[in-house]
Structure formats: structure tokens, C-alpha cells
Design a protein around this motif. Structure first.
Motif, PDB file in Angstrom:
ATOM      1  N   TYR A   1       4.157   0.847  -1.131  1.00 40.23           N
ATOM      2  CA  TYR A   1       5.362   0.046  -0.948  1.00 40.23           C
ATOM      3  C   TYR A   1       5.084  -1.312  -0.304  1.00 40.23           C
ATOM      4  CZ  TYR A   1       7.672   4.468  -1.903  1.00 40.23           C
ATOM      5  OH  TYR A   1       8.082   5.633  -2.483  1.00 40.23           O
TER       6      TYR A   1
ATOM      7  N   LEU B   1      11.543  -9.208   0.807  1.00 39.46           N
ATOM      8  CA  LEU B   1      12.109  -8.547  -0.370  1.00 39.46           C
ATOM      9  C   LEU B   1      13.222  -9.393  -0.976  1.00 39.46           C
ATOM     10  CD1 LEU B   1      12.410  -4.961   1.128  1.00 39.46           C
ATOM     11  CD2 LEU B   1      10.854  -5.638  -0.705  1.00 39.46           C
TER      12      LEU B   1
ATOM     13  N   GLY C   1      15.164  -5.796  -4.472  1.00 41.89           N
ATOM     14  CA  GLY C   1      14.136  -4.905  -3.960  1.00 41.89           C
ATOM     15  C   GLY C   1      12.710  -5.237  -4.328  1.00 41.89           C
ATOM     16  N   HIS C   2      12.491  -6.289  -5.108  1.00 37.52           N
ATOM     17  CA  HIS C   2      11.122  -6.682  -5.450  1.00 37.52           C
ATOM     18  C   HIS C   2      10.510  -7.466  -4.294  1.00 37.52           C
ATOM     19  CE1 HIS C   2      12.713  -6.149  -9.610  1.00 37.52           C
ATOM     20  NE2 HIS C   2      11.560  -5.532  -9.712  1.00 37.52           N
TER      21      HIS C   2
ATOM     22  N   GLU D   1      10.618   2.275  -8.662  1.00 34.27           N
ATOM     23  CA  GLU D   1      10.694   1.727  -7.302  1.00 34.27           C
ATOM     24  C   GLU D   1      10.311   0.245  -7.369  1.00 34.27           C
ATOM     25  OE1 GLU D   1      11.842   3.067  -4.694  1.00 34.27           O
ATOM     26  OE2 GLU D   1      11.555   5.230  -4.827  1.00 34.27           O
TER      27      GLU D   1
ATOM     28  N   SER E   1       9.838  -1.997  -5.197  1.00 35.12           N
ATOM     29  CA  SER E   1       8.892  -2.494  -4.191  1.00 35.12           C
ATOM     30  C   SER E   1       7.503  -1.874  -4.320  1.00 35.12           C
ATOM     31  CB  SER E   1       9.435  -2.261  -2.776  1.00 35.12           C
ATOM     32  OG  SER E   1       9.499  -0.886  -2.467  1.00 35.12           O
ATOM     33  N   CYS E   2       7.305  -0.997  -5.306  1.00 33.85           N
ATOM     34  CA  CYS E   2       6.004  -0.343  -5.478  1.00 33.85           C
ATOM     35  C   CYS E   2       4.955  -1.343  -5.969  1.00 33.85           C
ATOM     36  CB  CYS E   2       6.110   0.819  -6.461  1.00 33.85           C
ATOM     37  SG  CYS E   2       4.541   1.701  -6.692  1.00 33.85           S
TER      38      CYS E   2
ATOM     39  N   ALA F   1      14.874  -0.352  -1.065  1.00 35.42           N
ATOM     40  CA  ALA F   1      13.593  -0.971  -0.692  1.00 35.42           C
ATOM     41  C   ALA F   1      13.582  -1.352   0.792  1.00 35.42           C
ATOM     42  CB  ALA F   1      13.319  -2.188  -1.565  1.00 35.42           C
TER      43      ALA F   1
ATOM     44  N   ARG G   1      11.038   0.172   3.565  1.00 32.58           N
ATOM     45  CA  ARG G   1      10.234  -0.738   4.393  1.00 32.58           C
ATOM     46  C   ARG G   1      10.462  -0.455   5.874  1.00 32.58           C
ATOM     47  NH1 ARG G   1      11.804  -6.909   4.020  1.00 32.58           N
ATOM     48  NH2 ARG G   1      13.637  -6.020   4.996  1.00 32.58           N
TER      49      ARG G   1
END
Length: 171
Positions: free
Chosen positions: A39, A44, A48-49, A97, A99-100, A139, A143
């Protein structure tokens, strides 16, 4: 796909080769035991990216601008080369996901195919796409939990109502 200026592209190319920049990128990635996602724990976007600053470049008007890239695209470029990134309009997360950063969870796609996959998978029980917090909220919760050293499983489950959590998949 949004194209980057020549100066921005050159800056990104240098950043991908720069060990200090790569170390700064890697320092923003955290993992949890038993979970294959890696993650992003830096800045962010609302969706969520991860956002990763690679430096400053002058635009066509000569104005000095910050150059930020979607963090998983930077990770893809590190793993597969900047030329590979140039040929990939969308990197879809097979884990859903945003944020992966695990490049094994990324697959080249098109905007249309990515949207079709999202529409097909968004109703899957316990899917990250069904999280009531939305992708950005999920996300940010992930975090915060990782940075606080918390167990991640309850955070991943928290965005699903009881009916969704207890529903079995039929197919």
C-alpha cells in the motif's frame, strides 16, 4: 490518456533511474502480514491513487511546475522501464485497491476495458469496490492503519455492511 510534456517526460525518465528517488518512492510503501497488496502511504488523490512528486519541469510557456505521477505508474516504470509505461494507457489493479503498488497486481488495460471490469466486479461481495467509504476513504483508512501499526484486516472489513460481509459468493 493525459500526455506529459517533453520536459515532464524527461524528468520522469531521470527519476526512474535515480536511486535516491526510487528509495523515496519505496519508503512510502508499506505491507501487512498475510496480505499481498503493497500500500501507498504517501499523498493520495481523492480516488485513492498514490501521488508521487518526481520534481519540477518547465511547461511550454516556461513556467516551472511540479511534476507528480500516479505512484503505481512510477512503480511500473521502475519495474518495466519508461518505454513500457509510454505504451500503457491504463494500469488496472486486479486487486481493486487503488493504493496498491504491487506491480504483480497491475495489468495493462484500456479505459474501456478497465471500466467494463469495474462494472462487472463492483457487485462482488466483500470487494474493495463495494467499500462504503469509497476508494479514497478506503485508501486513507488503510494508510492511517499501517502508519499507526494497526492490524489491517479489521480496517479492510470496516467498509462493508454486515449483509455484504456475510454474503457468500454463488458463482
Amino acid at each position: 490518456m493525459v500526455t506529459m510534456s517533453h520536459a515532464g517526460h524527461a524528468l520522469l525518465e531521470r527519476a526512474v533511474r535515480d536511486e535516491k528517488v526510487r528509495a523515496r518512492y519505496s519508503a512510502k510503501i508499506l505491507t501487512a502480514p498475510g496480505i499481498s497488496c503493497a500500500y501507498w502511504c504517501g499523498s493520495l488523490s481523492p480516488k485513492g491513487h498514490g501521488r508521487f512528486w518526481v520534481g519540477n519541469a518547465r511547461d511550454e510557456a516556461g513556467v516551472l511546475r511540479d511534476v507528480c505521477v500516479i505512484s503505481h505508474r512510477f512503480g511500473w516504470a521502475v519495474a518495466h522501464g519508461i518505454d513500457s509505461l509510454d505504451r500503457v494507457p491504463v494500469l488496472a489493479h486486479i486487486c481493486d485497491e487503488p493504493s496498491c503498488q504491487n506491480v504483480e497486481h497491475l495489468t495493462p488495460s484500456s479505459w474501456a476495458d478497465n471500466l467494463e471490469d469495474w462494472q462487472r466486479r463492483r457487485s462482488t461481495p466483500r470487494s474493495p469496490l463495494r467499500d462504503t467509504r469509497g476508494p479514497g476513504g478506503r485508501a486513507r483508512a488503510i494508510r492511517a492503519a499501517l502508519l499507526a501499526g494497526l492490524t489491517l484486516t479489521p480496517i479492510l472489513e470496516a467498509g462493508h455492511d454486515e449483509l455484504s460481509r456475510d454474503q457468500l459468493e454463488l458463482f
